[in-house]
Structure formats: C-alpha cells, structure tokens
Scaffold this active site. Structure first.
Site, PDB file in Angstrom:
ATOM      1  N   SER A  36       0.851  -1.188   0.000  1.00 38.67           N
ATOM      2  CA  SER A  36       0.000   0.000   0.000  1.00 38.67           C
ATOM      3  C   SER A  36       0.888   1.240   0.000  1.00 38.67           C
ATOM      4  CB  SER A  36      -0.901  -0.004   1.243  1.00 38.67           C
ATOM      5  OG  SER A  36      -1.657   1.177   1.306  1.00 38.67           O
ATOM      6  N   GLY A  48      -4.536  10.363 -21.981  1.00 44.71           N
ATOM      7  CA  GLY A  48      -4.668   9.450 -23.107  1.00 44.71           C
ATOM      8  C   GLY A  48      -3.677   9.836 -24.187  1.00 44.71           C
ATOM      9  N   ASN A  52      -2.933  13.628 -25.588  1.00 44.36           N
ATOM     10  CA  ASN A  52      -1.651  14.262 -25.261  1.00 44.36           C
ATOM     11  C   ASN A  52      -0.865  14.640 -26.513  1.00 44.36           C
ATOM     12  OD1 ASN A  52      -2.256  13.878 -22.569  1.00 44.36           O
ATOM     13  ND2 ASN A  52      -0.925  12.108 -22.317  1.00 44.36           N
ATOM     14  N   GLN A 168       2.284   1.082 -24.283  1.00 44.27           N
ATOM     15  CA  GLN A 168       1.836   0.125 -23.270  1.00 44.27           C
ATOM     16  C   GLN A 168       0.991  -0.993 -23.862  1.00 44.27           C
ATOM     17  OE1 GLN A 168       1.120   3.456 -23.442  1.00 44.27           O
ATOM     18  NE2 GLN A 168       0.957   4.352 -21.396  1.00 44.27           N
ATOM     19  N   GLY A 222      14.523   8.521 -22.604  1.00 50.72           N
ATOM     20  CA  GLY A 222      14.252   9.453 -21.523  1.00 50.72           C
ATOM     21  C   GLY A 222      15.102  10.709 -21.638  1.00 50.72           C
ATOM     22  N   GLY A 225      17.748  11.397 -24.479  1.00 49.26           N
ATOM     23  CA  GLY A 225      17.392  11.634 -25.877  1.00 49.26           C
ATOM     24  C   GLY A 225      16.849  10.394 -26.543  1.00 49.26           C
ATOM     25  N   GLY A 252       6.515  11.046 -23.308  1.00 45.04           N
ATOM     26  CA  GLY A 252       6.640  10.276 -24.538  1.00 45.04           C
ATOM     27  C   GLY A 252       5.672  10.753 -25.606  1.00 45.04           C
ATOM     28  N   ASP A 253       4.483  11.138 -25.189  1.00 45.28           N
ATOM     29  CA  ASP A 253       3.493  11.654 -26.141  1.00 45.28           C
ATOM     30  C   ASP A 253       3.931  13.000 -26.702  1.00 45.28           C
ATOM     31  OD1 ASP A 253       1.816   9.446 -25.686  1.00 45.28           O
ATOM     32  OD2 ASP A 253       0.890  10.410 -23.958  1.00 45.28           O
TER      33      ASP A 253
END
Length: 304
Positions: A36, A48, A52, A168, A222, A225, A252-253
């Site tokens: 948790s 989404g 994006n 994903q 990331g 580059g 990423g979008d």
C-alpha cells in the site's frame, strides 16, 4: 497538412508517492505482493495518448485530427479539444461506457505504476480511418486492440504513411501480429524497454528492422534523448536538459508530437526527433500531459 492521431482519450488520476517503490517492494517476495502506498496529493487531468499528442502538436502550430472514443462522461474532453481549435469530427461518444481512466502513482525517482480501465476505448474500432486526400501522415498510438489492428490495415489500404507506436499496448500482441504492424508502418517508435520486448517477440533486431522498408526506427531513452535507426545505422540524438523535473506523465506523447510536427514539414527524422526531445523537456516541467506551453519565441530552429 493534418496528422491523424489514432489512440486513446482518457482521464488521468495522478498521485505522488513521496518515497521509492524499490524500498517498498521486496524482490524476493513479489509472489505474495501486498503493498500500500500513501499518496498525499491527487489530481485529475486530461490524458490518453491521442489527447496528449494532439495537444502538444497544437502547441507547435500543427493540425491534429483526433480519432478516438469517449464515454458518457467525456463532454468536457470534447470541449477541451475544440478549445485548441482542433476538430472533434472523429471523436465518438459511447453512451453506455465511461471514458478510459488511468490511475498513476509516481515515486520520487519518477518511476510510475499505472492501472488502466479501457472503458469506451474498447469500442474505438467502430470508427474507420476517414478517406481524405489531405491526410498524409498518421500515428497509431496505444488504443483498443481491435482498433489498432483495423486502423493499421485501413491506413495501409489508403497508402497513408504512419508511425507505429505500440507503447503500453505492445504486450497485447504476438510476435506475428507485431510483424504485421511493422510491415504496414512507415516508422516505428518505442522506448528502450519496449524495443527489447519488440525484438524478443519478433525475433528481429533493431538493425534488421531499419534495413527493411521502414524509413526509421526510433528508440527513446528518456533524458538521454533517443537513438534513430536508419538503413542499419544508429544515430544518437542528444536529450535536452529540462530546467526542472516535475512530472514525466505524457513526455513520450510530447516527444511523438514533435516527431509528427517535423515529419509533416518534410524535416529529416533526426531533426524531427530533435524537436521531440525539445518538447519532452518542456513537458516534464509541468504536471499532467496537457498543461505545458510552448512559446513561439522559445522554439528552437528545428521547430520552425
């Protein structure tokens, strides 16, 4: 020219865990995982992949045609897209579903754990790729499984070049299905983890993929580059240092929007990825996937 953005529209519930996942998850006890995380902050954002990407493309002055589905709670998203001056002609509302929802937890090292409810996204295949002569570029971003398969075929049939960006959604597809996507695509864009999975599932290397009909394979790294593979050769495109690291959600979008912007203006893949790196560095300074701003005065040469 407009770019067709096939992908998800979602609401993101974003929380921050003020610790490290690695210190809470015991590697030798993952078979009985029961963890948790206390998350003191919570925000609800528009998200989404399609939303994006389209938002960032609009920030650059590009034209996006969003092709996606919303649920019966999605009217605010329709209004938001229109507020960018973008068309919602291909945004379908599914009345008996909720809009897709992502629940995201980010730790202090910017690692993320996400739970995703697809909702209306599962009906995205109902909308077909429009037959318009002015669409010369598209992207297939993570979406419903059937939608990704059908839209790839429809784009191929219409001879519209597209970026295959499984994201994903990559684990949903077998090696043969991924090979079929690649055979229809013009470019492939993945992060370094997805690149390893793609190669493992297809039995192909990045080098061999880039020697095929593809015009390029992009592997994002990331903050470092990205690598661009063209005709068997790898070129590194350096990352851009962000002034502040606030939230990686949607980076990423944003990168993919920069690539589409460059390609739509006939820039080289290397220069297009440079734009993507610039935009990713801008995005990470803001929370959520659609709150950053790109000033025309601040745009680098490759953005103009």
């Amino acid at each position: 020219m407009p770019a067709l953005i096939c992908g998800s529209l979602a609401f993101d519930t974003i929380t921050t865990f003020p610790g490290r996942f690695a210190e809470q998850i015991l590697a030798d006890q993952v078979h009985i995982l029961n963890v948790s995380f206390l998350v003191p902050t919570l925000r609800r954002e528009f998200g989404g992949c399609a939303g994006n990407i389209a938002y960032s493309l609009a920030q650059l002055g590009g034209e996006a045609l969003v092709m996606a589905t919303l649920g019966n709670d999605g009217q605010s998203y329709v209004e938001r897209i229109r507020s960018w001056g973008a068309s919602t002609e291909y945004v379908r509302v599914i009345e008996d579903s909720y809009t897709a929802q992502a629940m995201i937890i980010t730790d202090i090292d910017n690692n993320q754990i996400t739970a995703f409810h697809p909702g209306a996204m599962q009906q995205a295949h109902v909308t077909a790729v429009p037959r318009r002569k002015d669409i010369e570029l598209a992207i297939i971003a993570p979406d419903g499984r059937d939608a990704m398969i059908q839209h790839a075929q429809q784009l191929a049939d219409a001879r519209i070049p597209f970026v295959f960006d499984p994201g994903q959604g990559l684990p949903m597809f077998s090696g043969e299905e991924l090979k079929d996507f690649i055979a229809k695509a013009t470019w492939v864009a993945v992060n370094d983890y997805e690149a390893r999975m793609l190669c493992e599932r297809t039995g192909l290397t990045l080098e061999s993929l880039s020697k095929s009909h593809l015009k390029g394979v992009i592997v994002t790294l990331g903050a470092d580059g990205c690598d661009v593979w063209e005709q068997g050769a790898r070129t590194h495109v350096p990352g851009v240092k962000a002034e502040a690291v606030v939230d990686p959600t949607g980076c990423g979008d944003a990168f993919r929007a920069g690539v589409l912007f460059g390609l739509s203006r006939r820039s080289s893949l290397h220069d297009s990825c440079s734009v993507g790196n610039e935009l990713g560095a801008v995005k990470i300074q803001s929370r959520g996937g659609q709150n950053h701003r790109v000033s025309l005065k601040a745009q680098p040469r490759t953005m103009l």
